[in-house]
Structure formats: structure tokens, C-alpha cells
Design a protein around this motif. Structure first.
Motif, PDB file in Angstrom:
ATOM      1  N   THR A   6      19.531  59.442 -26.787  1.00 45.41           N
ATOM      2  CA  THR A   6      19.298  58.091 -27.275  1.00 45.41           C
ATOM      3  C   THR A   6      19.823  57.956 -28.695  1.00 45.41           C
ATOM      4  O   THR A   6      19.939  58.948 -29.423  1.00 45.41           O
ATOM      5  N   THR A   7      20.137  56.728 -29.076  1.00 45.85           N
ATOM      6  CA  THR A   7      20.548  56.444 -30.450  1.00 45.85           C
ATOM      7  C   THR A   7      19.356  56.081 -31.319  1.00 45.85           C
ATOM      8  O   THR A   7      19.495  55.947 -32.532  1.00 45.85           O
ATOM      9  N   SER A   8      18.186  55.904 -30.721  1.00 47.53           N
ATOM     10  CA  SER A   8      17.005  55.492 -31.478  1.00 47.53           C
ATOM     11  C   SER A   8      16.515  56.624 -32.373  1.00 47.53           C
ATOM     12  O   SER A   8      16.342  57.754 -31.923  1.00 47.53           O
ATOM     13  N   PRO A   9      16.253  56.340 -33.650  1.00 50.51           N
ATOM     14  CA  PRO A   9      15.753  57.376 -34.551  1.00 50.51           C
ATOM     15  C   PRO A   9      14.238  57.550 -34.465  1.00 50.51           C
ATOM     16  O   PRO A   9      13.679  58.417 -35.132  1.00 50.51           O
ATOM     17  N   SER A  10      13.568  56.713 -33.672  1.00 49.00           N
ATOM     18  CA  SER A  10      12.109  56.693 -33.662  1.00 49.00           C
ATOM     19  C   SER A  10      11.522  58.041 -33.250  1.00 49.00           C
ATOM     20  O   SER A  10      11.907  58.609 -32.230  1.00 49.00           O
ATOM     21  N   LYS A  11      10.587  58.537 -34.051  1.00 51.96           N
ATOM     22  CA  LYS A  11       9.889  59.782 -33.720  1.00 51.96           C
ATOM     23  C   LYS A  11       8.669  59.523 -32.846  1.00 51.96           C
ATOM     24  O   LYS A  11       7.969  60.462 -32.475  1.00 51.96           O
ATOM     25  N   ILE A  12       8.393  58.247 -32.543  1.00 51.20           N
ATOM     26  CA  ILE A  12       7.207  57.902 -31.762  1.00 51.20           C
ATOM     27  C   ILE A  12       7.630  57.275 -30.449  1.00 51.20           C
ATOM     28  O   ILE A  12       8.216  56.188 -30.402  1.00 51.20           O
ATOM     29  N   LEU A  13       7.348  57.966 -29.362  1.00 57.15           N
ATOM     30  CA  LEU A  13       7.572  57.462 -28.010  1.00 57.15           C
ATOM     31  C   LEU A  13       6.225  57.406 -27.308  1.00 57.15           C
ATOM     32  O   LEU A  13       5.588  58.441 -27.095  1.00 57.15           O
ATOM     33  N   LEU A  14       5.780  56.215 -26.967  1.00 53.10           N
ATOM     34  CA  LEU A  14       4.523  56.051 -26.237  1.00 53.10           C
ATOM     35  C   LEU A  14       4.825  55.753 -24.783  1.00 53.10           C
ATOM     36  O   LEU A  14       5.599  54.837 -24.472  1.00 53.10           O
ATOM     37  N   GLY A  15       4.220  56.517 -23.890  1.00 55.26           N
ATOM     38  CA  GLY A  15       4.391  56.310 -22.470  1.00 55.26           C
ATOM     39  C   GLY A  15       3.233  55.517 -21.897  1.00 55.26           C
ATOM     40  O   GLY A  15       2.069  55.863 -22.103  1.00 55.26           O
ATOM     41  N   LEU A  16       3.541  54.444 -21.179  1.00 57.99           N
ATOM     42  CA  LEU A  16       2.543  53.633 -20.502  1.00 57.99           C
ATOM     43  C   LEU A  16       2.709  53.803 -18.999  1.00 57.99           C
ATOM     44  O   LEU A  16       3.820  53.879 -18.486  1.00 57.99           O
ATOM     45  N   GLY A  17       1.588  53.849 -18.281  1.00 55.51           N
ATOM     46  CA  GLY A  17       1.647  54.004 -16.835  1.00 55.51           C
ATOM     47  C   GLY A  17       1.323  55.414 -16.391  1.00 55.51           C
ATOM     48  O   GLY A  17       1.309  56.351 -17.196  1.00 55.51           O
ATOM     49  N   ASN A  18       1.063  55.572 -15.099  1.00 58.55           N
ATOM     50  CA  ASN A  18       0.709  56.895 -14.582  1.00 58.55           C
ATOM     51  C   ASN A  18       1.862  57.870 -14.774  1.00 58.55           C
ATOM     52  O   ASN A  18       3.031  57.500 -14.684  1.00 58.55           O
ATOM     53  N   SER A  19       1.543  59.096 -15.087  1.00 55.64           N
ATOM     54  CA  SER A  19       2.462  60.234 -15.258  1.00 55.64           C
ATOM     55  C   SER A  19       3.372  60.117 -16.475  1.00 55.64           C
ATOM     56  O   SER A  19       4.123  61.046 -16.765  1.00 55.64           O
TER      57      SER A  19
END
Length: 453
Positions: free
Chosen positions: A315-328
Motif C-alpha cells: 500500500t502507499t498509505s503511511p498510516s500505522k493504524i489499521l482497524l479491522g471491522l467484521g468477523n475474522s
């Protein structure tokens, strides 16, 4: 066409992580409870959120039919009544994060994965995404993308998501050969893929990606050449060319075509043929499995050494925060990882009771962070400096492994750092394993990783 040694293929074609995280999920310490997770999310957002924002991965698990090659978390159903209760749970989960992050958190990106995100109606997607986007501050360079099935991605899907800010779509093609499609139970004519691609471009999408797989049943050099010739007619902006992961113990449906799989040496030949054609078509290698045109932001990020890798791949995104929504779904907040429960009904129940649905997690140690940084540098840039005292801390066995890679012409290293040579790129997962101290601590255990080559 450049070929690699059959001897090296046999030596290094062993189970190995893809390193979308470090430590990899089977090696997490599971030392994270709900209170600890909330604390880690707050800390990460305080440290990085204002400048980098957050990226969301939303897992939409439903599919109308089973693709027998697939290793994703999914549920097969034709009952679309499941849409409303599931998106309600997604919105409730996001609302719980809003209470942690405060009003209007900065949003750097959204990716819809599955399953089949386009199983959900445009109206359902609009309701869910409208709530998420409306409660956030969308950053100017935010990137919204989704995975679409060519057979059920309608103009309505594409227009609705475009209106919400989505500009990238990825279509799971896998292969255009009918015998291959029948074996993996994913029949989608070229004409349908062309229509889905043309409509996306007509509406205004900036980027169309095709996912292709090598190593599938009935694939030959001739069939994969024909597939790429058809791909060339549509000229997607990016191409992901993945190795098929045969794990029938985890995914029993894969047993249905086991006898038709290419041999290991034949499988590597499929990749080399595909890569050769990609080069002639003008695609450049971004990193492991990924190719893009020379003006694509993903390739430019590689050239500028700003490429990043997370659970969604490069990815090109510099974000250090990835939040996952949904099962698994899996979250990465730099200081910790967490994965939601895989079971859909349990996920919905836990969310309805006001809890996060985290079923496993890992709090990063200082050593973990150092290892992750170095492995990410290698996978994204094919080189890394010894900024983290590795020159004195690697240990004798690992230095011997590095020396072997060097003797085989795969890497170069000295007192300042390490570089993976062109000849070593097919073995990048094996090379990264040298720095995987978590795996070395438990190397007697068996983990369900796909083979490296």
C-alpha cells in the motif's frame, strides 16, 4: 526468460510466512484482553492518528457460491436477508471505536474485502459506509478501494461506491481458461470481466487491479499465456500474480482437484512465463506478487522507498493504524495486533453485547518492533540497514544462513546492511525468516503456511 536453479527451488520451497505482519498470526502471544486492546488503540491514535489518520479494513464474508481454491474466511449463502444484521454489527463496532478515538477521527483509507463485498446490495453498502464516512474526517489523500466479483459487480455497485469516494477496484480473475475455471468453480467469461472493467473506467475509477493465480489445476504454459493475452486487452493498472496455496487440511474443497495440480517445477515455470509476459506488457515488479504500470502510485512508492505493507498487502498509505471491522478481520495499531472471532454469529453476538469481538492478539515487544521494521524494509525495498544492532545480535546460526544465501548469489551484506539481489527475490520469504526470532523460538512446531516458491 530468466530461470532459477531447480536445486534452489527444491531447497527453499518450504512453508514460509508471507509477512503481512510480524510476528505472523500463528505466533502471536495472545496476551491481549479487551481492556488492553482499548489501551493500545488509544495510545496508537494519540501517537500517530493526527498526522497519519487510520485505515479501515471491512470484512464482508458472504458469497453465493464456493470457489474451491479459496482460503478466505467466508460463508456460502444465497439468502440476502443476512445483509442487514451484519452491516448493523459493523456500524455498532465502528461506533465502539468512535468512543475510543473521539469525534471525527481522521480517515486515511477504507478497503472492503471478503468473501464477496459485492454480495451486499449497493443500498446496504451505502448505509454502512455513509455512517462510517459521515462520522469521520476524510483526509485529502484518503484512498478507498474494494474487491469485486466480475459476475455480480453491477453499475449500481460501482456508481454508489464512486459517489462515496472509492476510486480503486480489484477484480478476482484468477484465470481465463474454462477448464481451470470449472475446476475451481469460478466461471466468469471474458466478456463479463471486460464489462465490469469498462464500466468502472467509464464512471471514473482511477485504478483497476486484476488478481491472477498461478499453480491452479489444469494450468499449462499455453493456458497461462492465453490468459495474459486476454488480460493485455483490458490493460489493468495493477496486477497481483499470486501463488496458489494448497492447504487441503484447512480448506477441504481443495481436495476436489488435487490430482490436476501442476508439479512444483511446472508451477514455477508458470510464474516465470507470466512475469515475462508482464514485462513485455509494460508492467514493473513492485514487490512479492505485485506488478504495476510505471506511472502507478504503487510503483512510484517503491521507487521513492515509501512503500508499506500490511494485512491488505502492499500500500502507499503511511498510516500505522489499521482497524479491522467484521468477523475474522485483523487490526494492526503498531503497538499490538488483534483479530476478531472468525465465527459470524459469535461476532454479531459479542458486538451486540457492547464488547469488542477480539479472539486473539499480540502486544509488540521492542524486539518485535525491530524485527518487523527490518522485515518490512526487505519486503518493500529489497534492502535494509543494520540500524537495529543486528550485526552483533543475529547469532551464529543466522549469520551462517546469510552466508549461505550470499554464496548462492541471492543476497549481499556487509557491516552496514543487507541487499537482496534480483536472483534472490523469488526467495525473499526464506530470507526474511532469518530475522524471524519468534518462529525460531518455536521451530519445532508446525504452522499452516503456504510454500515459499
Amino acid at each position: 526468460m530468466n530461470t532459477i536453479s531447480e536445486k534452489l527451488i527444491q531447497k527453499y520451497n518450504v512453508p514460509a510466512p508471507r509477512y503481512t505482519s510480524y510476528p505472523t498470526v500463528p505466533l502471536w502471544s495472545n496476551d491481549l484482553n479487551e481492556r488492553g486492546w482499548i489501551s493500545m488503540v488509544k495510545k496508537a491514535y494519540e501517537d500517530f492518528g493526527d498526522e497519519e489518520g487510520i485505515t479501515l479494513y471491512i470484512h464482508l464474508p458472504y458469497c453465493e457460491s464456493l470457489c474451491t481454491y479459496c482460503g478466505c474466511n467466508k460463508r456460502i449463502t444465497k439468502n440476502h436477508a443476512v445483509e442487514t444484521p451484519y452491516i448493523t454489527s459493523i456500524m455498532n463496532e465502528w461506533d465502539a471505536y468512535l468512543r475510543i478515538l473521539g469525534t471525527s477521527p481522521k480517515l486515511a483509507g477504507i478497503h472492503l474485502g471478503g468473501g464477496t463485498p459485492t454480495f451486499f446490495s449497493p443500498e446496504s453498502l451505502k448505509e454502512m459506509l455513509g455512517f462510517i464516512i459521515g462520522s469521520s474526517e476524510v483526509m485529502p489523500d484518503a484512498e478507498f478501494s474494494f474487491e469485486g466479483h466480475p459476475n455480480n459487480t453491477t453499475r449500481g455497485h460501482l456508481q454508489t461506491l464512486y459517489n462515496l469516494g472509492f476510486r480503486r477496484v480489484s477484480y478476482g480473475i484468477q484465470d481465463f481458461n474454462l477448464d481451470v475455471q470449472k475446476a475451481i468453480h469460478r466461471i466468469q467469461p471474458f466478456e463479463r470481466v471486460k464489462e465490469a472493467t469498462d464500466v468502472a473506467r467509464e464512471i471514473g475509477y482511477d485504478s483497476v487491479n486484476f488478481d491472477l493465480i498461478y499453480g491452479l489445476p489444469h494450468q499449462t504454459l499455453e493456458t497461462i499465456t492465453d490468459t495474459f493475452q486476454q488480460v493485455a486487452l483490458l490493460k489493468p493498472d495493477r496486477i497481483a500474480f499470486y501463488s496458489y496455496a494448497h492447504l487441503p487440511s484447512a480448506f477441504p474443497a481443495q481436495k476436489s482437484f488435487e490430482q490436476f495440480l501442476p508439479k512444483e517445477s511446472e508451477k514455477r515455470g508458470l510464474y516465470e512465463r507470466g512475469k515475462e509476459i508482464l514485462a513485455k506488457m509494460g508492467y514493473l515488479e513492485v514487490g512479492m506478487d505485485h506488478f504495476a504500470l510505471s506511472n502507478d502510485p504503487l510503483y512510484l512508492a517503491k521507487e521513492n522507498k515509501t512503500l508499506h505493507r500490511n494485512f491488505m498487502g502492499y500500500t502507499t498509505s503511511p498510516s500505522k493504524i489499521l482497524l479491522g471491522l467484521g468477523n475474522s478481520s485483523i487490526s494492526d495499531v503498531y503497538y499490538a495486533y488483534a483479530q476478531n472471532t472468525k465465527e459470524i454469529d459469535l461476532y454479531k453476538e459479542q458486538i451486540s453485547l457492547g464488547h469488542f469481538a477480539v479472539s486473539k492478539g499480540h502486544i509488540m515487544s521492542k524486539e518485535d518492533i525491530k524485527n518487523r521494521n527490518l522485515i518490512l524494509q526487505l519486503i518493500c525495498n529489497q534492502e535494509a540497514s543494520w540500524d537495529f544492532c543486528y550485526y552483533s545480535l543475529l547469532g551464529k546460526n543466522n549469520w551462517e544462513r546469510l552466508k549461505t544465501f550470499r554464496e548462492e548469489g541471492l543476497i549481499e551484506f556487509d557491516a552496514s546492511g543487507i541487499k537482496i539481489k534480483t536472483e534472490g527475490q523469488p526467495f525473499i520469504r526464506n530470507i526474511c525468516m532469518v530475522f524471524d526470532s519468534r518462529m525460531q523460538e518455536k521451530e519445532e512446531q508446525k504452522f499452516g503456511f503456504s510454500k515459499a516458491i
